[in-house]
Enzyme design. Structure first.
Site: not given
Length: 253
Positions: A21, A26, A65, A68, A76, A130, A134, A140, A164, A168
């Site tokens: 996203w 998010h 994120d 990460r 995720h 989060h 996801d 995802h 993707h 997102d």
């Protein structure tokens, strides 16, 4: 640097975008959840977030994120093979615990544990906020062989991109709204979006979208794709926000 190398780098950049996203999506999920908290859950969240003055659900929504690392990267997403019915089984989770489904369940346990430290629970809150988001970004819970659409190259708004990245960020940007305003729109447009279930159900929903006809667009993504799939983006954001609120109310209310 020669022209060929510059072109190669430009094509690689979108493929490294792995954030579900994007920050805006998010934040939308977190804003919707915040609007549906019980007073008790709201108070407990405020207490946990007081460890970071000024923090809100929206401001922490992309923390996972931003932090990460190799140890948490697999938290995720969950991958399915081609031909799958997208029903989650432990075989989809490397090592039994290295995937979105297992990670979200672990973090829920920490968040709901009143004997855990506030620091651990505040960190778990960041992950829960989060990872629920996801789970609702279809890619995802997509195919492992194209890394959740990251290697499916397409042209988006005249530029090279990948599927993707389009899900997102690209489709969300077409609304032309700030996260707070988009959250309000979603709440008005899909006030009765189906909720309930658990994370296994949510990744099944996401995977089923990935496997549905037309989800993978032509290599040049146009207005017809946006027209068909943008309402799905709204629905998934709305479901994620309401389901996140339900989790927080159950664990913290």
């Amino acid at each position: 640097m020669n022209t060929r190398l510059l072109l190669a780098l430009a094509l690689l950049l979108p493929a490294t975008h792995l954030y579900a996203w994007g920050r805006e999506g998010h934040a939308v999920v977190a804003r919707i959840a915040a609007d549906h908290l019980t007073p008790a859950a709201h108070a407990e969240i405020q207490r946990l977030l007081s460890l970071e003055p000024g923090a809100t659900l929206e401001s922490i929504a992309s923390w996972a994120d931003e932090h990460r690392n190799p140890a948490t990267g697999k938290w995720h997403y969950v991958n399915f093979p081609r031909g799958s019915d997208f029903h989650y089984t432990p075989e989809q989770c490397p090592g039994g615990d290295q995937c979105l489904v297992a990670a979200l369940k672990r973090q829920e346990l920490v968040l709901g544990n009143r004997h855990a430290s506030d620091e651990d629970r505040a960190k778990a809150l960041r992950y829960v906020v989060h990872l629920v988001g996801d789970a609702h970004q279809p890619l995802h819970a997509g195919y492992g062989d194209d890394k959740g659409g990251n290697t499916y190259q397409a042209r988006w708004q005249g530029r090279g991109s990948n599927l993707h990245h389009i899900w997102d960020t690209g489709l969300i940007e077409t609304f032309g709204l700030a996260p707070t305003d988009l959250a309000r729109r979603v709440e008005m447009d899909v006030p009765h979006a189906p909720t309930g279930g658990d994370v296994e159900d949510w990744v099944h929903e996401s995977g089923a979208l990935v496997g549905s006809p037309g989800f993978y667009p032509p290599r040049k993504v146009g207005v017809d794709y946006v027209r068909v799939w943008r309402p799905v983006v709204e629905r998934r954001l709305g479901q994620a926000g309401l389901r996140l609120a339900a989790i927080l109310n159950r664990l913290l209310g």
